[in-house]
Design a protein around this motif. Sequence first.
Motif, PDB file in Angstrom:
ATOM      1  N   ARG A  11       0.708  -0.670   0.230  1.00 31.41           N
ATOM      2  CA  ARG A  11       0.097   0.082  -0.181  1.00 31.41           C
ATOM      3  C   ARG A  11       0.696   1.159   0.101  1.00 31.41           C
ATOM      4  NH1 ARG A  11      -2.756  -1.170   4.407  1.00 31.41           N
ATOM      5  NH2 ARG A  11      -4.547  -1.963   3.024  1.00 31.41           N
ATOM      6  N   ARG A  12       1.782   1.118   0.501  1.00 34.44           N
ATOM      7  CA  ARG A  12       3.548   2.307   0.794  1.00 34.44           C
ATOM      8  C   ARG A  12       3.408   2.855  -0.482  1.00 34.44           C
ATOM      9  NH1 ARG A  12       5.585   4.892   4.981  1.00 34.44           N
ATOM     10  NH2 ARG A  12       7.118   6.622   3.755  1.00 34.44           N
ATOM     11  N   THR A  13       3.509   1.473  -1.345  1.00 37.60           N
ATOM     12  CA  THR A  13       4.739   1.868  -2.519  1.00 37.60           C
ATOM     13  C   THR A  13       3.535   2.096  -3.379  1.00 37.60           C
ATOM     14  OG1 THR A  13       5.923  -0.598  -1.891  1.00 37.60           O
ATOM     15  CG2 THR A  13       5.926   0.231  -4.183  1.00 37.60           C
ATOM     16  N   VAL A  14       2.150   2.254  -3.414  1.00 34.61           N
ATOM     17  CA  VAL A  14       1.562   2.035  -4.462  1.00 34.61           C
ATOM     18  C   VAL A  14       1.482   3.414  -4.016  1.00 34.61           C
ATOM     19  CG1 VAL A  14      -1.213   1.881  -5.001  1.00 34.61           C
ATOM     20  CG2 VAL A  14      -0.144   0.216  -4.772  1.00 34.61           C
ATOM     21  N   ARG A  15       1.277   4.269  -2.845  1.00 31.77           N
ATOM     22  CA  ARG A  15       0.840   5.789  -2.579  1.00 31.77           C
ATOM     23  C   ARG A  15       2.207   6.304  -3.286  1.00 31.77           C
ATOM     24  NH1 ARG A  15      -1.085   4.884   3.157  1.00 31.77           N
ATOM     25  NH2 ARG A  15      -2.875   4.545   2.525  1.00 31.77           N
ATOM     26  N   GLN A  16       2.916   6.010  -2.904  1.00 30.78           N
ATOM     27  CA  GLN A  16       5.142   6.634  -3.050  1.00 30.78           C
ATOM     28  C   GLN A  16       4.395   6.598  -4.814  1.00 30.78           C
ATOM     29  OE1 GLN A  16       7.975   4.185  -1.705  1.00 30.78           O
ATOM     30  NE2 GLN A  16       7.601   4.895   0.203  1.00 30.78           N
ATOM     31  N   ALA A  17       4.464   5.446  -4.956  1.00 30.42           N
ATOM     32  CA  ALA A  17       4.100   5.642  -7.155  1.00 30.42           C
ATOM     33  C   ALA A  17       3.726   6.437  -7.724  1.00 30.42           C
ATOM     34  CB  ALA A  17       3.698   4.104  -7.738  1.00 30.42           C
ATOM     35  N   ALA A  18       1.836   6.534  -6.867  1.00 33.13           N
ATOM     36  CA  ALA A  18       1.307   7.573  -7.769  1.00 33.13           C
ATOM     37  C   ALA A  18       1.916   9.105  -7.204  1.00 33.13           C
ATOM     38  CB  ALA A  18       0.306   7.636  -6.418  1.00 33.13           C
ATOM     39  N   TRP A  19       2.288   9.420  -6.170  1.00 33.51           N
ATOM     40  CA  TRP A  19       3.018  10.352  -6.224  1.00 33.51           C
ATOM     41  C   TRP A  19       3.845  10.757  -6.742  1.00 33.51           C
ATOM     42  CZ3 TRP A  19      -0.175  14.143  -3.704  1.00 33.51           C
ATOM     43  CH2 TRP A  19      -0.418  13.969  -3.334  1.00 33.51           C
ATOM     44  N   ARG A  20       4.480   9.849  -7.668  1.00 38.79           N
ATOM     45  CA  ARG A  20       5.523   9.936  -7.863  1.00 38.79           C
ATOM     46  C   ARG A  20       5.602  10.307  -9.872  1.00 38.79           C
ATOM     47  NH1 ARG A  20       8.113   5.408  -5.791  1.00 38.79           N
ATOM     48  NH2 ARG A  20       7.133   4.263  -7.387  1.00 38.79           N
ATOM     49  N   GLY A  21       3.703   9.514  -9.807  1.00 41.75           N
ATOM     50  CA  GLY A  21       3.478   9.593 -11.563  1.00 41.75           C
ATOM     51  C   GLY A  21       2.509  11.244 -11.339  1.00 41.75           C
ATOM     52  N   ALA A  22       2.526  12.127 -10.248  1.00 46.80           N
ATOM     53  CA  ALA A  22       1.826  12.525  -9.651  1.00 46.80           C
ATOM     54  C   ALA A  22       2.801  13.639 -10.674  1.00 46.80           C
ATOM     55  CB  ALA A  22       1.412  13.098  -9.013  1.00 46.80           C
ATOM     56  N   GLU A  23       4.467  13.979 -10.498  1.00 45.58           N
ATOM     57  CA  GLU A  23       4.675  14.936  -9.886  1.00 45.58           C
ATOM     58  C   GLU A  23       5.033  15.882 -11.436  1.00 45.58           C
ATOM     59  OE1 GLU A  23       8.789  13.089  -9.955  1.00 45.58           O
ATOM     60  OE2 GLU A  23       8.543  12.569  -7.754  1.00 45.58           O
ATOM     61  N   GLY A  24       5.011  16.643 -11.453  1.00 42.84           N
ATOM     62  CA  GLY A  24       4.692  17.693 -12.248  1.00 42.84           C
ATOM     63  C   GLY A  24       3.472  17.995 -13.553  1.00 42.84           C
ATOM     64  N   LEU A  25       2.566  17.318 -12.756  1.00 39.67           N
ATOM     65  CA  LEU A  25       1.150  17.749 -13.532  1.00 39.67           C
ATOM     66  C   LEU A  25       0.360  18.985 -12.833  1.00 39.67           C
ATOM     67  CD1 LEU A  25      -1.932  15.889 -14.113  1.00 39.67           C
ATOM     68  CD2 LEU A  25      -2.248  15.443 -11.518  1.00 39.67           C
ATOM     69  N   PRO A  26       0.723  19.263 -12.276  1.00 34.04           N
ATOM     70  CA  PRO A  26       0.736  21.359 -11.689  1.00 34.04           C
ATOM     71  C   PRO A  26       0.771  22.027 -12.514  1.00 34.04           C
ATOM     72  CG  PRO A  26       1.030  20.076  -9.466  1.00 34.04           C
ATOM     73  CD  PRO A  26       1.480  19.309 -10.892  1.00 34.04           C
ATOM     74  N   GLU A  27       1.985  21.871 -12.926  1.00 29.84           N
ATOM     75  CA  GLU A  27       2.247  22.698 -13.862  1.00 29.84           C
ATOM     76  C   GLU A  27       1.810  22.190 -15.461  1.00 29.84           C
ATOM     77  OE1 GLU A  27       4.058  20.911 -12.128  1.00 29.84           O
ATOM     78  OE2 GLU A  27       4.462  22.632 -10.607  1.00 29.84           O
ATOM     79  N   LYS A  28       1.427  21.126 -15.964  1.00 34.80           N
ATOM     80  CA  LYS A  28       0.871  20.106 -17.229  1.00 34.80           C
ATOM     81  C   LYS A  28      -0.103  20.886 -17.025  1.00 34.80           C
ATOM     82  CE  LYS A  28       3.943  16.502 -17.593  1.00 34.80           C
ATOM     83  NZ  LYS A  28       3.812  14.841 -17.662  1.00 34.80           N
ATOM     84  N   LEU A  29      -0.744  21.085 -15.940  1.00 34.34           N
ATOM     85  CA  LEU A  29      -2.258  21.777 -16.481  1.00 34.34           C
ATOM     86  C   LEU A  29      -2.465  22.564 -16.477  1.00 34.34           C
ATOM     87  CD1 LEU A  29      -4.224  19.372 -13.460  1.00 34.34           C
ATOM     88  CD2 LEU A  29      -4.714  19.160 -15.593  1.00 34.34           C
ATOM     89  N   ASP A  30      -0.961  23.446 -15.789  1.00 32.89           N
ATOM     90  CA  ASP A  30      -1.341  25.359 -15.906  1.00 32.89           C
ATOM     91  C   ASP A  30      -1.175  25.417 -17.375  1.00 32.89           C
ATOM     92  OD1 ASP A  30      -1.293  25.428 -13.533  1.00 32.89           O
ATOM     93  OD2 ASP A  30       0.359  25.930 -12.376  1.00 32.89           O
ATOM     94  N   ALA A  31      -0.553  24.735 -18.139  1.00 35.00           N
ATOM     95  CA  ALA A  31       0.114  24.849 -19.512  1.00 35.00           C
ATOM     96  C   ALA A  31      -0.694  25.096 -20.188  1.00 35.00           C
ATOM     97  CB  ALA A  31       1.463  23.982 -20.099  1.00 35.00           C
TER      98      ALA A  31
END
Length: 545
Positions: free
Chosen positions: A452-472
Amino acid sequence: AGPPGRPSWPEASPSGDGAPPAPAREEDAAPETREGDAWHQAARPAGTDGLPSPDGIGGGVTGGTLRRRLGALRELIGLSRTRLEGRVLAEAGRVLDEAGARAQLSAAYTTVAIAGATGSGKSSLLNALSGRTLSETGLRRPTTAQPVACTWEAEREGGADGLLDRLGIAPGLRRRVKDPSLHGLVMIDLPDHDSVASGHRDHVDRLLGLVDAVVWVVDPEKYADAMLHERYLRPLAGYAEVTFVVLNQVDRLPGEAADAVLHDLRRLLDEDGMALGDYGEPGARVLATSALTGAGLPELREELGVLAATREAPARRLTADLDGAAERLRRVYADPSLPGPAGLTEADREEFEDLLASAVGARAAGQAAERAWLRRAEGSCGTPWSQLVRRHDARRAPAPRGTGGFAEQGAEPVVEHHPGERAGAGSARPVLGQAVRQVADRASVGLPDAWRRTVRQAAWRGAEGLPEKLDALIEEALAERRVSAEQAHAGGRPSGLRRGAGPTWWSVALLAQGLLLALQVVGVFLLCGAVFGGYQGSMWLPVTF
């Protein structure tokens, strides 16, 4: 699975905070971990990507399926090394080891063990099948102290030596027989599994974990022995397709007693959870024989001949190994009480998309556009009287900023809302964080703490840069809107939604409203003329009674 009687696996025990254990150094690894790593460190000439070639374990569709399953198991072990204890993965590593070892040996031979209790007649049955005295028989118990092998040669002489070396059969205890009906069959007479002699049971347990199939020989006195069923038949119920259960010494049973004992034996096997191969169904074959009189031996020879000729026993055995390993690993990777497979559902994905839309203001923009569209539809299709009221209200209201004098032109101003316009042209970080946390929690339902901890870490790694892409994306949408507004201003038309834009049926509705208005005016005119006597004579059609 491995030999019966092996220690059971403990459940995974991650730290209390749910964090996966730190990767262990190789020199600190437990012995069982290093043994399970043999598949990863050994040379792999038998197949590509370190997997055994299907030709060495049965070939055909079955072998190809096994190759894919072995690859998945290898990948699973690689992902689990830093999260689970070594002894939890040792059995899965052993399955890979045995698959690789078996694939490098001849597929033309099928190894079959003859196992049973003291006095059941294992050696006598082997001698009867071969037609010669290969294994010692007698009244002394136990008679068989070391495994004895008999090979029905299938290709060159000595072609099964590699298999016998793997099984640990001494060269002096290897026999060869020429018989076309059983060519490719290798039978090993095991010591008694209930022997009081030290080491005999170890031989049995070790060889049962290596051979391709097993013939269990029982006699009328011990066929219901608790040790046989609880220690062997019940734990090995998953290997039913490579199992034969032979009721030997039926010559000792009078009349119909043999059928009664055979029926009771089938009942016990069913209670053990072992599928029976009756009426062509896959499962264990139950036969009745007599090594003394030869009764039932032709049927047994035919079954063994088909088993050796098809060369499918190694693949079936390995499939059962994989099924057993997967079943034991299941409780480590997922909660067995879950009604269905864990993971994200389509509803979870749609909810995640809705949260992302809320974060960039797309939902608010869509709702504003829907309201504007409804207002325009009402303005285009409403009655002329309601349109006059709306124009009057629009003239009295101050002109919104950025409409380019749209209100002064007598039409209702319609303002387009774009993503990010209300949030300062930027995505809402708290909403994005909530979306990522929610999708990670949904994806890890039923998993152990470490995973469960691994899945959460993977989710946050995959979300890196998501706000910047949405802002673009927001900036791109706003830039397109500004260009559209500038073009509209240069053309002398309002920057909002065009008044004339809309479905064709709006024009039809507008024409219908005009016709209704004309009828209303004519009706009022005629009514006023009738009231004030403006008509000479009767203006109505004559009515007769």
